[in-house]
Design an enzyme around this catalytic site. Structure first.
Site, mmCIF file in Angstrom:
data_model
loop_
_atom_site.group_PDB
_atom_site.id
_atom_site.type_symbol
_atom_site.label_atom_id
_atom_site.label_comp_id
_atom_site.label_asym_id
_atom_site.label_seq_id
_atom_site.Cartn_x
_atom_site.Cartn_y
_atom_site.Cartn_z
ATOM 1 N N CYS A 30 42.035 39.961 34.094
ATOM 2 C CA CYS A 30 42.641 39.471 32.851
ATOM 3 C C CYS A 30 41.796 39.864 31.638
ATOM 4 O O CYS A 30 40.683 39.369 31.465
ATOM 5 C CB CYS A 30 42.779 37.951 32.960
ATOM 6 S SG CYS A 30 43.138 37.093 31.427
ATOM 7 N N CYS A 33 40.796 37.040 29.343
ATOM 8 C CA CYS A 33 39.779 36.217 30.020
ATOM 9 C C CYS A 33 38.394 36.829 29.833
ATOM 10 O O CYS A 33 37.431 36.116 29.548
ATOM 11 C CB CYS A 33 40.080 36.113 31.524
ATOM 12 S SG CYS A 33 41.646 35.323 31.934
#
Length: 120
Positions: A30, A33
């Site tokens: 991600c 993230c």
């Protein structure tokens, strides 16, 4: 204080043993993230009185499902074992500091009283 990794087995104990716990649900693939990780880590260093935890949603799929995670990153905050904040999306440093202060400022007695009054 550095961030700690949380598993399905360690979540309850972490919430039990700490007044305020922030939990970052993330995954290695991600992009947002990965962008949020240094901001989250820096906040952990600035606030040693708070526990900053991370949950790898790939490794802890059952925990992510139990938490209702549908988008990552998702940040949750618990105060006195009660969920007081949950929001998907990466925050910038200023936004994260605002959330941290808001969680610190939550009046748990007032919150419990309001919750009790809403019961049928």
């Amino acid at each position: 204080m550095a961030t700690i990794d949380i598993t399905e087995q360690s979540l309850a104990q972490t919430l039990e043993n700490n007044d305020i716990v922030f939990v970052d649900f993330w995954a290695a693939w991600c992009g947002p993230c990965r962008m949020f990780a240094p901001t989250y880590g820096a906040a952990a260093e600035r606030h040693p009185d708070i526990t900053f935890a991370k949950v790898d949603t790939e490794a802890e799929q059952a925990l992510a499902a139990a938490a209702g995670i549908t988008s990552i990153p998702t940040l949750m905050a618990f105060k006195d074992k009660t969920l007081v904040f949950s929001q998907p999306g990466a925050l910038n440093a200023t936004g994260l500091e605002e959330v941290i202060q808001a969680v610190k400022d939550v009046d748990m007695d007032k919150l419990r009283t309001e919750a009790a009054q809403q019961q049928p």
